[in-house]
Design an enzyme around this catalytic site. Structure first.
Site, PDB file in Angstrom:
ATOM      1  N   HIS A   8      -6.244  -3.352  -0.794  1.00  0.00           N
ATOM      2  CA  HIS A   8      -6.085  -2.285  -1.787  1.00  0.00           C
ATOM      3  C   HIS A   8      -6.316  -2.787  -3.210  1.00  0.00           C
ATOM      4  O   HIS A   8      -5.727  -2.254  -4.153  1.00  0.00           O
ATOM      5  CB  HIS A   8      -4.702  -1.648  -1.661  1.00  0.00           C
ATOM      6  CG  HIS A   8      -4.569  -0.739  -0.485  1.00  0.00           C
ATOM      7  ND1 HIS A   8      -4.939   0.588  -0.527  1.00  0.00           N
ATOM      8  CD2 HIS A   8      -4.135  -0.975   0.778  1.00  0.00           C
ATOM      9  CE1 HIS A   8      -4.712   1.141   0.650  1.00  0.00           C
ATOM     10  NE2 HIS A   8      -4.234   0.214   1.466  1.00  0.00           N
TER      11      HIS A   8
ATOM     12  N   LYS B 110     -12.508   0.390   1.998  1.00  0.00           N
ATOM     13  CA  LYS B 110     -11.813   1.116   0.923  1.00  0.00           C
ATOM     14  C   LYS B 110     -12.732   1.175  -0.297  1.00  0.00           C
ATOM     15  O   LYS B 110     -13.723   1.901  -0.280  1.00  0.00           O
ATOM     16  CB  LYS B 110     -10.453   0.470   0.657  1.00  0.00           C
ATOM     17  CG  LYS B 110      -9.494   0.616   1.843  1.00  0.00           C
ATOM     18  CD  LYS B 110      -8.142   0.020   1.586  1.00  0.00           C
ATOM     19  CE  LYS B 110      -7.151   0.344   2.683  1.00  0.00           C
ATOM     20  NZ  LYS B 110      -7.530  -0.118   4.025  1.00  0.00           N
TER      21      LYS B 110
ATOM     22  N   SER C 235       0.785  -1.230   0.000  1.00  0.00           N
ATOM     23  CA  SER C 235       0.000   0.000   0.000  1.00  0.00           C
ATOM     24  C   SER C 235       0.815   1.277   0.000  1.00  0.00           C
ATOM     25  O   SER C 235       0.317   2.324  -0.417  1.00  0.00           O
ATOM     26  CB  SER C 235      -0.954   0.004   1.205  1.00  0.00           C
ATOM     27  OG  SER C 235      -0.236  -0.071   2.418  1.00  0.00           O
TER      28      SER C 235
END
Length: 395
Positions: free
Chosen positions: A212, A241, A184
């Site tokens: 991610h 996310k 990340s």
């Protein structure tokens, strides 16, 4: 004694400030979006993990409101006592189908999922082999486990194979490779095709943290294993996310693994169940993601345009294809000065520095999302050019 204790803490805090490593939080006064508001200032938001722009999507908000009307505000209990609703199992089943696994189990956050996953599965007779750039939650989860630990250099397949050989030579009963799907801080993708091949060669399990990537990498947004065309034995991920941006984590795996997690995973057994509003919105988020080819197309078009614009201006970028685009500044103070100047120019970013990244590797991690317009990106590029010149990053 308390005075000495607090004095020592105060000295530590002053040292953090003196080293230019002090982190501040900015209070956003409206919904998370491509443009947001800090105090009375509207800014272009380049630092959220809101990859598909779903954090303020009306369908998610409506689903959350309806769930509160029908299922209440909170569970006031852990799952196995009286904290499981039909919504929780609906989401677990839907996530499993979306990710191509037998079942999933929900946690308060993916940090908790990673803290939970290793200890019930592996003992002193076993081994875990972890990528050196893995997320802090994986590192902490491994520390809670009694398995023997090995670490390989980031994405170095020769080193990974050497560690696999060492684990087998040391007599490990079971071996697990643990890796981020996307690292990340850098936006690098793990070499999952090669890792899977090595896992098969040495009869090892593969665990991937896909926080991610889920929602926008790979076919239908199913993540980095789908992007690489492989199957990971265990996948951890988040709803916080691309999948709506709220909170909530999960483990997806074969049925026996998930069943053992329900019996032995401490962050699951001793934490409140996710609130109904978050779970209902998660169900809707999966629907949006499965129909989200246009959003994914826009996200990656924005990424290509943004990266090309920064390179043309002369910024030093880490290479990659991911919507995380790190602008390398190397010095912590310079990263903070640049972020502060960008805020004055109407762009919200954060400087990253030790201990989040290694010393001497400070950066501004910019992140694209599908809701950013071309006008937003052009305005942000102009601000980066101005801030770069004002702070001496660009000559």
């Amino acid at each position: 004694m308390m005075s000495a204790f607090l004095s020592q803490i105060s000295e530590t805090l002053e040292g953090i400030k003196a080293d230019g490593l002090w982190k501040t939080e900015r209070e956003i006064t409206v919904a998370q979006g491509a443009r947001t508001q800090v105090g009375d200032r509207e800014v272009i938001n380049l630092c959220a993990n809101n990859y598909l722009g779903l954090a303020n999507h009306p369908a998610l908000i409506d689903a959350a409101k309806t769930a509160m009307d029908n299922h209440g505000y909170g569970m006031a209990s852990v799952r196995f006592i009286c904290g499981t609703q039909d919504l929780h199992r609906d989401l677990e089943r839907k996530l499993a189908q979306f990710l191509g696994h037998d079942d999933t189990i929900l946690f308060a956050a993916c940090f908790d999922a990673n803290a939970a996953v290793f200890e019930p599965l592996l003992g002193p007779e076993d081994a875990i082999i972890s990528d050196s750039l893995n997320h802090a939650s994986i590192i902490d989860g491994i520390r809670l486990c009694k398995a023997k630990r090995y670490r390989y250099a980031n994405s170095d397949m020769a080193d990974l194979e050497a560690k696999l050989q060492a684990a087998r030579n040391d007599g490990a009963r079971h071996v697990m490779i643990a890796t981020d799907g996307v690292f990340s801080m850098d936006g690098y993708l793990a070499k999952l095709t090669e890792i899977r091949a090595l896992a098969d060669k040495y009869d090892a399990q593969l665990m991937v943290d896909d926080c991610h990537a889920t929602g926008f990498m790979g076919p239908n947004g199913a993540g980095t294993p789908a992007h690489a065309g492989i199957h990971a034995d265990i996948v951890t991920g988040t709803l916080g996310k691309a999948m709506g941006g709220a909170i909530g984590g999960y483990i997806a795996a074969s049925q026996p693994v998930i069943d053992l997690m329900r019996q032995r995973a401490r962050p699951y057994l001793f934490s409140n169940a996710l609130p109904p509003s978050v779970v209902a919105a998660g169900l809707t988020a999966i629907d949006l993601v499965e129909q989200g080819d246009d959003l994914r197309k826009q996200l990656f078009e924005n990424t290509v345009y943004w990266r090309a614009g920064l390179e043309k201006l002369g910024f030093d970028l880490l290479p990659g294809e991911h919507p995380i685009v790190p602008v390398m500044l190397y010095d912590a103070v310079k990263a903070q000065d640049m972020a502060a100047r960008l805020f004055e120019l109407g762009v919200l970013v954060s400087g990253f520095f030790f201990p989040v990244v290694p010393k001497g590797q400070a950066r501004i991690r910019t992140q694209m999302n599908a809701a950013l317009t071309r006008a937003d990106l052009d305005a942000a590029l102009a601000a980066f050019e101005q801030a770069g010149r004002d702070t001496g990053v660009l000559s």
